[in-house]
Motif scaffolding. Structure first.
Motif, PDB file in Angstrom:
ATOM      1  N   PRO A 149      -2.188   9.777  -3.134  1.00  0.00           N
ATOM      2  CA  PRO A 149      -1.702  10.938  -3.893  1.00  0.00           C
ATOM      3  C   PRO A 149      -1.449  12.136  -2.985  1.00  0.00           C
ATOM      4  O   PRO A 149      -0.420  12.795  -3.091  1.00  0.00           O
ATOM      5  CB  PRO A 149      -2.840  11.219  -4.880  1.00  0.00           C
ATOM      6  N   LEU A 150      -2.389  12.405  -2.114  1.00  0.00           N
ATOM      7  CA  LEU A 150      -2.284  13.418  -1.066  1.00  0.00           C
ATOM      8  C   LEU A 150      -2.534  12.680   0.232  1.00  0.00           C
ATOM      9  O   LEU A 150      -3.554  12.007   0.375  1.00  0.00           O
ATOM     10  CB  LEU A 150      -3.334  14.513  -1.284  1.00  0.00           C
ATOM     11  N   ASN A 151      -1.595  12.771   1.146  1.00  0.00           N
ATOM     12  CA  ASN A 151      -1.703  12.018   2.390  1.00  0.00           C
ATOM     13  C   ASN A 151      -2.997  12.340   3.124  1.00  0.00           C
ATOM     14  O   ASN A 151      -3.388  13.498   3.238  1.00  0.00           O
ATOM     15  CB  ASN A 151      -0.494  12.358   3.266  1.00  0.00           C
ATOM     16  N   GLY A 152      -3.684  11.314   3.610  1.00  0.00           N
ATOM     17  CA  GLY A 152      -4.947  11.504   4.310  1.00  0.00           C
ATOM     18  C   GLY A 152      -4.746  11.895   5.759  1.00  0.00           C
ATOM     19  O   GLY A 152      -3.883  12.715   6.095  1.00  0.00           O
ATOM     20  N   SER A 153      -5.495  11.281   6.652  1.00  0.00           N
ATOM     21  CA  SER A 153      -5.433  11.686   8.057  1.00  0.00           C
ATOM     22  C   SER A 153      -4.196  11.166   8.774  1.00  0.00           C
ATOM     23  O   SER A 153      -3.836  11.680   9.833  1.00  0.00           O
ATOM     24  CB  SER A 153      -6.696  11.218   8.787  1.00  0.00           C
ATOM     25  N   SER A 154      -3.522  10.145   8.222  1.00  0.00           N
ATOM     26  CA  SER A 154      -2.357   9.594   8.920  1.00  0.00           C
ATOM     27  C   SER A 154      -1.272  10.646   9.119  1.00  0.00           C
ATOM     28  O   SER A 154      -0.587  10.653  10.146  1.00  0.00           O
ATOM     29  CB  SER A 154      -1.794   8.388   8.161  1.00  0.00           C
ATOM     30  N   GLY A 155      -1.089  11.519   8.149  1.00  0.00           N
ATOM     31  CA  GLY A 155      -0.123  12.603   8.293  1.00  0.00           C
ATOM     32  C   GLY A 155      -0.774  13.960   8.338  1.00  0.00           C
ATOM     33  O   GLY A 155      -0.113  14.965   8.568  1.00  0.00           O
ATOM     34  N   GLY A 156      -2.065  13.990   8.064  1.00  0.00           N
ATOM     35  CA  GLY A 156      -2.784  15.248   8.094  1.00  0.00           C
ATOM     36  C   GLY A 156      -2.627  16.049   6.823  1.00  0.00           C
ATOM     37  O   GLY A 156      -2.036  17.136   6.819  1.00  0.00           O
ATOM     38  N   ALA A 157      -3.135  15.507   5.696  1.00  0.00           N
ATOM     39  CA  ALA A 157      -3.190  16.242   4.420  1.00  0.00           C
ATOM     40  C   ALA A 157      -1.825  16.739   3.973  1.00  0.00           C
ATOM     41  O   ALA A 157      -1.685  17.865   3.480  1.00  0.00           O
ATOM     42  CB  ALA A 157      -4.189  17.403   4.519  1.00  0.00           C
ATOM     43  N   ILE A 158      -0.802  15.897   4.120  1.00  0.00           N
ATOM     44  CA  ILE A 158       0.541  16.278   3.682  1.00  0.00           C
ATOM     45  C   ILE A 158       0.591  16.335   2.160  1.00  0.00           C
ATOM     46  O   ILE A 158       0.274  15.364   1.483  1.00  0.00           O
ATOM     47  CB  ILE A 158       1.592  15.277   4.206  1.00  0.00           C
ATOM     48  N   VAL A 197     -18.416  21.393  18.253  1.00  0.00           N
ATOM     49  CA  VAL A 197     -17.878  21.121  16.911  1.00  0.00           C
ATOM     50  C   VAL A 197     -17.003  19.881  16.985  1.00  0.00           C
ATOM     51  O   VAL A 197     -16.161  19.750  17.893  1.00  0.00           O
ATOM     52  CB  VAL A 197     -17.064  22.314  16.373  1.00  0.00           C
ATOM     53  N   PHE A 198     -17.174  18.971  16.019  1.00  0.00           N
ATOM     54  CA  PHE A 198     -16.383  17.742  15.985  1.00  0.00           C
ATOM     55  C   PHE A 198     -15.289  17.831  14.934  1.00  0.00           C
ATOM     56  O   PHE A 198     -15.547  18.066  13.763  1.00  0.00           O
ATOM     57  CB  PHE A 198     -17.271  16.529  15.688  1.00  0.00           C
ATOM     58  N   PHE A 199     -14.041  17.641  15.391  1.00  0.00           N
ATOM     59  CA  PHE A 199     -12.883  17.552  14.516  1.00  0.00           C
ATOM     60  C   PHE A 199     -12.363  16.121  14.525  1.00  0.00           C
ATOM     61  O   PHE A 199     -12.604  15.365  15.467  1.00  0.00           O
ATOM     62  CB  PHE A 199     -11.777  18.518  14.970  1.00  0.00           C
ATOM     63  N   TYR A 200     -11.604  15.748  13.495  1.00  0.00           N
ATOM     64  CA  TYR A 200     -11.128  14.367  13.346  1.00  0.00           C
ATOM     65  C   TYR A 200      -9.642  14.284  13.695  1.00  0.00           C
ATOM     66  O   TYR A 200      -8.835  15.084  13.218  1.00  0.00           O
ATOM     67  CB  TYR A 200     -11.349  13.900  11.907  1.00  0.00           C
ATOM     68  N   SER A 201      -9.307  13.318  14.524  1.00  0.00           N
ATOM     69  CA  SER A 201      -7.909  13.155  14.925  1.00  0.00           C
ATOM     70  C   SER A 201      -7.106  12.465  13.838  1.00  0.00           C
ATOM     71  O   SER A 201      -7.599  11.582  13.137  1.00  0.00           O
ATOM     72  CB  SER A 201      -7.826  12.355  16.230  1.00  0.00           C
ATOM     73  N   GLY A 202      -5.857  12.881  13.673  1.00  0.00           N
ATOM     74  CA  GLY A 202      -4.967  12.284  12.687  1.00  0.00           C
ATOM     75  C   GLY A 202      -3.673  11.846  13.329  1.00  0.00           C
ATOM     76  O   GLY A 202      -3.473  11.978  14.534  1.00  0.00           O
ATOM     77  N   GLY A 203      -2.779  11.317  12.509  1.00  0.00           N
ATOM     78  CA  GLY A 203      -1.475  10.881  12.986  1.00  0.00           C
ATOM     79  C   GLY A 203      -1.313   9.378  12.931  1.00  0.00           C
ATOM     80  O   GLY A 203      -2.261   8.629  12.667  1.00  0.00           O
ATOM     81  N   THR A 204      -0.093   8.936  13.187  1.00  0.00           N
ATOM     82  CA  THR A 204       0.240   7.506  13.124  1.00  0.00           C
ATOM     83  C   THR A 204       0.773   6.956  14.433  1.00  0.00           C
ATOM     84  O   THR A 204       1.069   5.770  14.522  1.00  0.00           O
ATOM     85  CB  THR A 204       1.323   7.266  12.059  1.00  0.00           C
ATOM     86  N   GLY A 205       0.903   7.796  15.425  1.00  0.00           N
ATOM     87  CA  GLY A 205       1.587   7.404  16.649  1.00  0.00           C
ATOM     88  C   GLY A 205       2.949   8.065  16.696  1.00  0.00           C
ATOM     89  O   GLY A 205       3.292   8.738  17.672  1.00  0.00           O
ATOM     90  N   GLU A 206       3.737   7.881  15.640  1.00  0.00           N
ATOM     91  CA  GLU A 206       5.001   8.602  15.518  1.00  0.00           C
ATOM     92  C   GLU A 206       4.751  10.021  15.003  1.00  0.00           C
ATOM     93  O   GLU A 206       5.311  10.988  15.506  1.00  0.00           O
ATOM     94  CB  GLU A 206       5.953   7.861  14.575  1.00  0.00           C
ATOM     95  N   ILE A 207       3.927  10.134  13.958  1.00  0.00           N
ATOM     96  CA  ILE A 207       3.469  11.439  13.496  1.00  0.00           C
ATOM     97  C   ILE A 207       2.215  11.753  14.300  1.00  0.00           C
ATOM     98  O   ILE A 207       1.228  11.027  14.225  1.00  0.00           O
ATOM     99  CB  ILE A 207       3.140  11.419  11.995  1.00  0.00           C
ATOM    100  N   ARG A 208       2.242  12.808  15.096  1.00  0.00           N
ATOM    101  CA  ARG A 208       1.123  13.024  16.015  1.00  0.00           C
ATOM    102  C   ARG A 208       0.798  14.509  16.178  1.00  0.00           C
ATOM    103  O   ARG A 208       1.426  15.350  15.567  1.00  0.00           O
ATOM    104  CB  ARG A 208       1.423  12.387  17.369  1.00  0.00           C
TER     105      ARG A 208
END
Length: 440
Positions: free
Chosen positions: A207-216, A393-404
């Motif tokens: 419904p709301l894009n997760g980490s692959s696109g970063g909360a799109i 502080v720990f942050f979480y990496s997102g993206g798909t390779g193409e979306i980065r």
């Protein structure tokens, strides 16, 4: 510092944990890290809740294991709580797995099995989205759009159709075009008509894009249009709420923001808040009815609905209800969004800050005006995460390779205002240091 053996930790950053409490991870060397991402956007009630461990232990003393189709007190309590207080009323059927990939695989297979049982045997095609992630089985990898994780496995993945993810910032119609959401929904129907509606079983999306696109964010018209299109063509909607469910976006499930009523939903992570591996697949009576009529069932996995995991999930949901943590996710999420905007809203290398509730993300660019990205070899996300870790502080990496060059923030719902201040300020520092190191 030494090379990390773990793929999600940047190279040359050593994370050797001893224990955790609340939102803090403690290191063996005496240091500590503020967990700004709840691990992999998992933790919701925070670490160290003894009552959850006690419930899990009691269940496992009572019964270490039972095959998933059997009823146990823990399973019955969890299903009753889910139906009473959490699930949308139309999702009445519950099936439990031990991981998001398992659940995603099962949800998609259930959609196909539904049509096979109905005699609509041509409906075997699945439509996924270009920016997405649904798991690491061959089927869920194929349905997802995570290019980096698909690499090398293309030969073993089934063919799946893909349509655009509504992405306002980089819409084909132009940056933040007002009709970006309508264009994405129309692209779905064009694909359905080209392939033949009678051949398509399901459309799968978050419904709301997760980490692959970063909360799109999908835009206000996207899901209403998609829902109408799928209903008209007899196609099931499978909603992935593994990351965005159980209050993460400030509502019980992210679908509630958009009026979406999926036929099948799978949702995990926050179900047990990291205390145990458990994910739910939920469906309507109408989806399950053809299987029941033929005496068929969705095949279980060995550790699905594990009694100890069910007990942990039941207790985590109880805590969520008792402490009104879904509402807290909404209010603290608004506070986090405001702090991120103050710290990074005008940053020359931050194209966008987006998200809902306590799922937020930033997209980092080389040029804010043109949206030009840093070269892929820069590894910008890894640089930011590493810089954040050095600041504690720990942050979480997102993206798909193409979306980065996506960095995600998703702390436990118990996060305090002072921690939100630190998260926003540290992310600004981390971006500055990452950009400086890339240019240097």
């Amino acid at each position: 510092m030494h090379d990390s053996p773990w793929p999600f930790v940047p190279a040359r950053v050593s994370i050797d944990l001893s224990h955790a409490e609340g939102r803090t991870l403690y290191l063996r060397n005496g240091g500590s890290i503020l967990d700004a991402s709840g691990g992999a956007i998992v933790s919701n009630v925070g670490h160290g809740r003894k009552e959850v461990a006690d419930a899990c232990a009691a269940a496992m003393v009572s019964m270490s294991y039972a095959v998933p189709p059997f009823s146990t007190p823990e399973r019955l309590r969890l299903v009753e709580r889910l139906r009473r207080a959490w699930l949308p009323p139309h999702l009445t059927r519950v099936w439990l797995a031990s991981g998001g990939s398992e659940a995603g695989d099962a949800a998609i297979k259930l959609a196909i099995q539904h049509f096979q049982a109905k005699g609509e045997t041509r409906r075997v095609k699945i439509i996924g989205r270009e920016i997405s992630y649904h798991g690491t089985t061959a089927l869920t990898l194929a349905v997802g759009g995570h290019v980096a994780r698909k690499a090398g496995f293309e030969s073993v993945m089934p063919h799946v159709l893909h349509v655009p993810t509504p992405y306002a910032l980089r819409s084909p119609l132009g940056r933040n075009h007002p009709d970006f959401d309508i264009a994405a929904a129309k692209a779905l129907e064009e694909t359905i008509l080209r392939e033949g509606p009678e051949t398509i079983a399901a459309f799968v999306g978050e419904p709301l894009n997760g980490s692959s696109g970063g909360a799109i964010e999908p835009g206000p018209r996207y899901w209403p249009m998609v829902q109408e299109i799928c209903r008209r063509h007899g196609i099931l909607i499978v909603s992935d709420e593994v990351m965005v469910g159980y209050g993460r976006t400030g509502k019980r499930f992210a679908a509630e923001h958009y009026g979406l009523e999926p036929d099948i939903m799978f949702a995990g992570k926050g179900l047990a808040g990291g205390y145990a591996p458990i994910v739910g697949v939920f469906a309507t009576d109408a989806v399950v009815a053809p299987l029941a009529a033929k005496g068929e069932a969705l095949m279980f996995y060995t550790y699905g609905a594990h009694p100890g995991a069910c007990a942990a999930a039941d207790k985590v949901l109880e805590i969520m209800e008792r402490e009104d943590l879904v509402a807290r996710s909404a209010t603290k999420g608004d506070a986090l969004g405001a702090r991120l905007e103050a710290a990074l809203g005008q940053h020359p290398n931050v194209a966008e800050i987006r998200g809902r509730g306590l799922l937020r993300a930033i997209e980092i660019v080389k040029d804010r005006e043109t949206l030009e990205r840093f070269p892929v070899e820069t590894g910008m996300t890894g640089r930011v995460v590493a810089a954040g870790l050095k600041e504690g502080v720990f942050f979480y990496s997102g993206g798909t390779g193409e979306i980065r060059d996506i960095v995600c923030v998703g702390p436990a719902f118990t996060v305090e205002d002072g921690e939100l201040d630190r998260i926003a300020e540290t992310l600004r520092v981390a971006v500055d240091k990452a950009v400086a190191s890339a240019k240097g």
